[in-house]
Write a protein that holds these residues in place. Structure first.
Motif, PDB file in Angstrom:
ATOM      1  N   GLY A   1      38.805  14.784  35.130  1.00  0.00           N
ATOM      2  CA  GLY A   1      40.208  14.937  35.763  1.00  0.00           C
ATOM      3  C   GLY A   1      40.400  16.472  35.606  1.00  0.00           C
ATOM      4  N   ALA A   2      39.931  17.213  34.611  1.00  0.00           N
ATOM      5  CA  ALA A   2      40.118  18.531  34.498  1.00  0.00           C
ATOM      6  C   ALA A   2      39.121  19.120  35.633  1.00  0.00           C
ATOM      7  CB  ALA A   2      39.834  19.170  33.215  1.00  0.00           C
TER       8      ALA A   2
ATOM      9  N   LYS B   1      40.558  18.810  39.211  1.00  0.00           N
ATOM     10  CA  LYS B   1      41.744  19.812  39.480  1.00  0.00           C
ATOM     11  C   LYS B   1      41.157  21.057  39.510  1.00  0.00           C
ATOM     12  CE  LYS B   1      45.895  20.367  40.032  1.00  0.00           C
ATOM     13  NZ  LYS B   1      46.581  19.933  41.220  1.00  0.00           N
TER      14      LYS B   1
ATOM     15  N   GLY C   1      38.344  21.715  42.510  1.00  0.00           N
ATOM     16  CA  GLY C   1      38.588  21.192  44.049  1.00  0.00           C
ATOM     17  C   GLY C   1      37.468  20.148  44.491  1.00  0.00           C
TER      18      GLY C   1
ATOM     19  N   GLU D   1      39.311  14.977  44.538  1.00  0.00           N
ATOM     20  CA  GLU D   1      40.857  14.565  44.315  1.00  0.00           C
ATOM     21  C   GLU D   1      40.840  13.502  42.972  1.00  0.00           C
ATOM     22  OE1 GLU D   1      43.694  15.864  45.278  1.00  0.00           O
ATOM     23  OE2 GLU D   1      42.611  17.054  46.594  1.00  0.00           O
ATOM     24  N   PRO D   2      41.501  13.645  41.865  1.00  0.00           N
ATOM     25  CA  PRO D   2      41.641  12.813  40.884  1.00  0.00           C
ATOM     26  C   PRO D   2      41.650  11.416  41.312  1.00  0.00           C
ATOM     27  CG  PRO D   2      42.879  14.710  40.193  1.00  0.00           C
ATOM     28  CD  PRO D   2      42.629  14.897  41.549  1.00  0.00           C
TER      29      PRO D   2
ATOM     30  N   ALA E   1      43.394  16.130  34.600  1.00  0.00           N
ATOM     31  CA  ALA E   1      43.842  16.944  35.747  1.00  0.00           C
ATOM     32  C   ALA E   1      45.243  17.594  35.350  1.00  0.00           C
ATOM     33  CB  ALA E   1      43.836  15.831  36.933  1.00  0.00           C
ATOM     34  N   ALA E   2      46.134  16.840  34.966  1.00  0.00           N
ATOM     35  CA  ALA E   2      47.615  17.594  34.529  1.00  0.00           C
ATOM     36  C   ALA E   2      47.547  18.749  33.407  1.00  0.00           C
ATOM     37  CB  ALA E   2      48.472  16.205  33.947  1.00  0.00           C
TER      38      ALA E   2
ATOM     39  N   ALA F   1      46.061  21.501  35.371  1.00  0.00           N
ATOM     40  CA  ALA F   1      47.021  21.968  36.168  1.00  0.00           C
ATOM     41  C   ALA F   1      47.937  23.204  35.550  1.00  0.00           C
ATOM     42  CB  ALA F   1      47.741  21.017  36.968  1.00  0.00           C
TER      43      ALA F   1
END
Length: 181
Positions: free
Chosen positions: A134-135, A138, A141, A144-145, A175-176, A179
């Protein structure tokens, strides 16, 4: 469009599954992919690494000497592979298991993500690899997760399909966290 990544850690961290998932998600998107696993004879506890290349053009070789990204899932991986990241490339470090003060490279982007800690907070340390992906999604690019989450249905064996929602949650958590910077 071209992305390459080394994912490295110790056996049992799901390194090869992470690489398979990344490759499958890219294939499902219609991209060209190579997946090149490498692991020691020790298996669990030994060194595990894989290289994944994603491109919208034909890929000439699965061999990469200087990847644009390294995901270092533990301290030995950080020490060994930070030096091969391409100038201006990306180093994503599992800060739960690796010391950032040991990052000696200049000219690369370094991102720390406490992957193991986030996985444990989600209820299962075996989710560390999904947090890492996920990281990566993000920060790079490359995908997408949600595309990674969709590919779980293909990669996760049918006997473990009930684990897909938790794996999807781990991807989104990684990902969060990435971000946030």
């Amino acid at each position: 469009m071209y992305f390459d990544v080394f994912i490295s850690g110790f056996g049992g961290q799901g390194i090869l599954l992470a690489g398979q998932l990344l490759a499958e998600a890219a294939m499902e998107k219609g991209l060209n992919v190579t997946f090149f696993p490498s692991y020691g004879v020790e298996m669990r506890g030994g060194t595990a690494r894989c290289t994944v290349i994603i491109s919208d053009e034909e890929i000439g070789s699965p061999i990469v000497d200087s990847p644009r990204c390294v995901i270092a899932m533990n301290q030995p991986s950080l020490l060994r592979f930070q030096k091969v990241v391409t100038e201006g490339g990306l180093l994503i470090v599992n800060s739960s298991l690796a010391r950032l003060e040991d990052v000696t490279r200049n000219g690369i982007q370094v991102h720390e993500v406490p992957m193991s800690d986030l996985a444990i907070e989600l209820g299962n340390a075996r989710l560390t690899n999904m947090v890492a992906l996920g990281a990566y999604a993000k920060l790079s690019g490359a995908l997408e997760p949600g595309e990674l989450g969709e590919a779980l249905k293909t990669v996760i064996p049918s006997r473990n399909q009930e684990l897909i929602p938790l794996n999807e949650k781990a991807i989104l958590e990684g990902a969060a966290y990435a971000a946030k910077g």
